[in-house]
Design a protein around this motif. Sequence first.
Motif, PDB file in Angstrom:
ATOM      1  N   GLN A 104       1.137   7.721   1.665  1.00 39.89           N
ATOM      2  CA  GLN A 104       0.432   7.150   0.497  1.00 39.89           C
ATOM      3  C   GLN A 104       0.814   5.677   0.330  1.00 39.89           C
ATOM      4  O   GLN A 104       1.197   5.242  -0.744  1.00 39.89           O
ATOM      5  CB  GLN A 104       0.758   7.922  -0.779  1.00 39.89           C
ATOM      6  CG  GLN A 104       0.191   9.322  -0.820  1.00 39.89           C
ATOM      7  CD  GLN A 104       0.404  10.009  -2.156  1.00 39.89           C
ATOM      8  OE1 GLN A 104       1.424   9.790  -2.816  1.00 39.89           O
ATOM      9  NE2 GLN A 104      -0.530  10.835  -2.574  1.00 39.89           N
ATOM     10  N   ASN A 155      10.489   7.534  11.625  1.00 39.59           N
ATOM     11  CA  ASN A 155       9.142   8.076  11.824  1.00 39.59           C
ATOM     12  C   ASN A 155       8.990   8.699  13.213  1.00 39.59           C
ATOM     13  O   ASN A 155       8.417   9.779  13.363  1.00 39.59           O
ATOM     14  CB  ASN A 155       8.086   6.984  11.605  1.00 39.59           C
ATOM     15  CG  ASN A 155       8.166   6.391  10.201  1.00 39.59           C
ATOM     16  OD1 ASN A 155       8.862   6.921   9.339  1.00 39.59           O
ATOM     17  ND2 ASN A 155       7.478   5.288   9.986  1.00 39.59           N
ATOM     18  N   ASN A 170      -4.581   9.145   8.236  1.00 40.91           N
ATOM     19  CA  ASN A 170      -4.099   7.855   7.718  1.00 40.91           C
ATOM     20  C   ASN A 170      -3.386   8.051   6.377  1.00 40.91           C
ATOM     21  O   ASN A 170      -3.392   9.123   5.793  1.00 40.91           O
ATOM     22  CB  ASN A 170      -5.218   6.798   7.648  1.00 40.91           C
ATOM     23  CG  ASN A 170      -6.328   7.105   6.644  1.00 40.91           C
ATOM     24  OD1 ASN A 170      -6.099   7.720   5.612  1.00 40.91           O
ATOM     25  ND2 ASN A 170      -7.540   6.663   6.957  1.00 40.91           N
ATOM     26  N   THR A 175     -14.345   6.577  10.068  1.00 40.44           N
ATOM     27  CA  THR A 175     -13.107   6.642   9.290  1.00 40.44           C
ATOM     28  C   THR A 175     -13.395   6.506   7.800  1.00 40.44           C
ATOM     29  O   THR A 175     -14.387   5.907   7.395  1.00 40.44           O
ATOM     30  CB  THR A 175     -12.108   5.524   9.693  1.00 40.44           C
ATOM     31  OG1 THR A 175     -12.475   4.306   9.065  1.00 40.44           O
ATOM     32  CG2 THR A 175     -12.045   5.332  11.192  1.00 40.44           C
ATOM     33  N   SER A 231     -10.833   6.920   3.821  1.00 41.87           N
ATOM     34  CA  SER A 231      -9.468   7.085   3.306  1.00 41.87           C
ATOM     35  C   SER A 231      -9.502   7.406   1.820  1.00 41.87           C
ATOM     36  O   SER A 231     -10.576   7.390   1.205  1.00 41.87           O
ATOM     37  CB  SER A 231      -8.648   5.813   3.536  1.00 41.87           C
ATOM     38  OG  SER A 231      -9.112   4.799   2.683  1.00 41.87           O
TER      39      SER A 231
HETATM   40  N1  LIG Z   1      -9.723   3.627   8.152  1.00 42.69           N
HETATM   41  C1  LIG Z   1      -9.384   3.478   6.903  1.00 42.69           C
HETATM   42  O1  LIG Z   1     -10.225   3.520   6.007  1.00 42.69           O
HETATM   43  C2  LIG Z   1      -7.940   3.285   6.557  1.00 42.69           C
HETATM   44  C3  LIG Z   1      -7.534   3.242   5.218  1.00 42.69           C
HETATM   45  C4  LIG Z   1      -6.173   3.156   4.923  1.00 42.69           C
HETATM   46  C5  LIG Z   1      -5.253   3.032   5.933  1.00 42.69           C
HETATM   47  N2  LIG Z   1      -5.672   3.047   7.237  1.00 42.69           N
HETATM   48  C6  LIG Z   1      -4.699   2.904   8.312  1.00 42.69           C
HETATM   49  O2  LIG Z   1      -3.673   3.862   8.167  1.00 42.69           O
HETATM   50  C7  LIG Z   1      -2.427   3.322   8.607  1.00 42.69           C
HETATM   51  C8  LIG Z   1      -1.364   3.523   7.546  1.00 42.69           C
HETATM   52  O3  LIG Z   1      -1.805   3.014   6.325  1.00 42.69           O
HETATM   53  P1  LIG Z   1      -0.980   2.601   5.077  1.00 42.69           P
HETATM   54  O4  LIG Z   1      -0.194   1.400   5.364  1.00 42.69           O
HETATM   55  O5  LIG Z   1      -1.959   2.538   3.978  1.00 42.69           O
HETATM   56  O6  LIG Z   1      -0.075   3.842   4.712  1.00 42.69           O
HETATM   57  P2  LIG Z   1       1.305   4.570   5.089  1.00 42.69           P
HETATM   58  O7  LIG Z   1       1.575   4.596   6.549  1.00 42.69           O
HETATM   59  O8  LIG Z   1       1.140   5.833   4.336  1.00 42.69           O
HETATM   60  O9  LIG Z   1       2.430   3.690   4.339  1.00 42.69           O
HETATM   61  C9  LIG Z   1       2.953   2.514   4.851  1.00 42.69           C
HETATM   62  C10 LIG Z   1       4.109   2.138   3.951  1.00 42.69           C
HETATM   63  O10 LIG Z   1       5.152   3.094   4.113  1.00 42.69           O
HETATM   64  C11 LIG Z   1       6.379   2.442   4.289  1.00 42.69           C
HETATM   65  N3  LIG Z   1       7.174   3.204   5.250  1.00 42.69           N
HETATM   66  C12 LIG Z   1       6.862   3.499   6.541  1.00 42.69           C
HETATM   67  N4  LIG Z   1       7.808   4.242   7.109  1.00 42.69           N
HETATM   68  C13 LIG Z   1       8.772   4.424   6.161  1.00 42.69           C
HETATM   69  C14 LIG Z   1      10.016   5.107   6.140  1.00 42.69           C
HETATM   70  N5  LIG Z   1      10.470   5.768   7.207  1.00 42.69           N
HETATM   71  N6  LIG Z   1      10.745   5.066   4.996  1.00 42.69           N
HETATM   72  C15 LIG Z   1      10.300   4.420   3.889  1.00 42.69           C
HETATM   73  N7  LIG Z   1       9.128   3.756   3.855  1.00 42.69           N
HETATM   74  C16 LIG Z   1       8.365   3.758   4.982  1.00 42.69           C
HETATM   75  C17 LIG Z   1       6.053   1.077   4.814  1.00 42.69           C
HETATM   76  O11 LIG Z   1       6.996   0.141   4.346  1.00 42.69           O
HETATM   77  P3  LIG Z   1       7.981  -0.627   5.376  1.00 42.69           P
HETATM   78  O12 LIG Z   1       7.158  -1.661   6.026  1.00 42.69           O
HETATM   79  O13 LIG Z   1       9.050  -1.143   4.474  1.00 42.69           O
HETATM   80  O14 LIG Z   1       8.478   0.416   6.347  1.00 42.69           O
HETATM   81  C18 LIG Z   1       4.676   0.792   4.233  1.00 42.69           C
HETATM   82  O15 LIG Z   1       4.792   0.140   2.997  1.00 42.69           O
HETATM   83  C19 LIG Z   1      -2.676   1.855   8.933  1.00 42.69           C
HETATM   84  O16 LIG Z   1      -2.781   1.759  10.328  1.00 42.69           O
HETATM   85  C20 LIG Z   1      -4.008   1.556   8.273  1.00 42.69           C
HETATM   86  O17 LIG Z   1      -4.760   0.599   8.971  1.00 42.69           O
HETATM   87  C21 LIG Z   1      -6.988   3.186   7.557  1.00 42.69           C
END
Ligand SMILES: NC(=O)c1ccc[n+]([C@@H]2O[C@H](COP(=O)([O-])OP(=O)(O)OC[C@H]3O[C@@H](n4cnc5c(N)ncnc54)[C@H](OP(=O)(O)O)[C@@H]3O)[C@@H](O)[C@H]2O)c1
Length: 147
Positions: A68, A123, A64, A13, A15
């Motif tokens: 953003q 979602n 992922n 992975t 990002s």
């Molecule tokens: N392997 C890697 O290197 C790596 C790196 C980055 C991320 N990841 C994984 O990717 C996944 C997602 O990562 P992420 O948290 O960075 O990004 P994301 O899913 O792009 O964004 C999450 C954010 O979006 C908001 N959100 C979600 N649904 C929404 C909706 N319907 N309307 C408005 N806001 C919404 C959430 O706030 P609310 O809580 O208020 O809904 C949260 O703050 C996680 O499982 C993470 O572990 C992996």
Amino acid sequence: MKQLGRLRYVGVTTSHGRRHAELEKIMLTQPIDFVQATYNAIDREVEQRILPIARERGIAFIANRPFQRGSLVDWAKKHPLPGFAREFECDNWASLLLKFIVSHPAVTCAIPATTRLDHLFENMSAMRGIVPEQKMRETLVKYIAAL
Ligand SMILES: NC(=O)c1ccc[n+]([C@@H]2O[C@H](COP(=O)([O-])OP(=O)(O)OC[C@H]3O[C@@H](n4cnc5c(N)ncnc54)[C@H](OP(=O)(O)O)[C@@H]3O)[C@@H](O)[C@H]2O)c1
């Protein structure tokens, strides 16, 4: 470990668009099952090399940062939902953004994170209705770029 049944799938992975060249090298030389990298309507670098290689070699792709980390969907929600969302069979921005991702033929799944039940419902609604075709996907990219 796979042969011993201790591991089912092996992957790597990354990002934020980091180390794609290295990721590509691993995909081309190692017997991996999946990769995870950032993909959304703004961060589209994986469309160049990573997604075509994943498709060609049967490597699963996990997207992922689909929102953003929230900034993309927060920003989108400040604008009215475009009329063409009806063609996507989406009634909210979050599902429109997610449908763009999961409709790419090489994408296996997207992993949006949320702490809110209402966001979870938005979602999950991306899993209903039609799967947009490439032309529709491009319409969304152009629309967002022009906002
Ligand atoms: N392997 C890697 O290197 C790596 C790196 C980055 C991320 N990841 C994984 O990717 C996944 C997602 O990562 P992420 O948290 O960075 O990004 P994301 O899913 O792009 O964004 C999450 C954010 O979006 C908001 N959100 C979600 N649904 C929404 C909706 N319907 N309307 C408005 N806001 C919404 C959430 O706030 P609310 O809580 O208020 O809904 C949260 O703050 C996680 O499982 C993470 O572990 C992996």
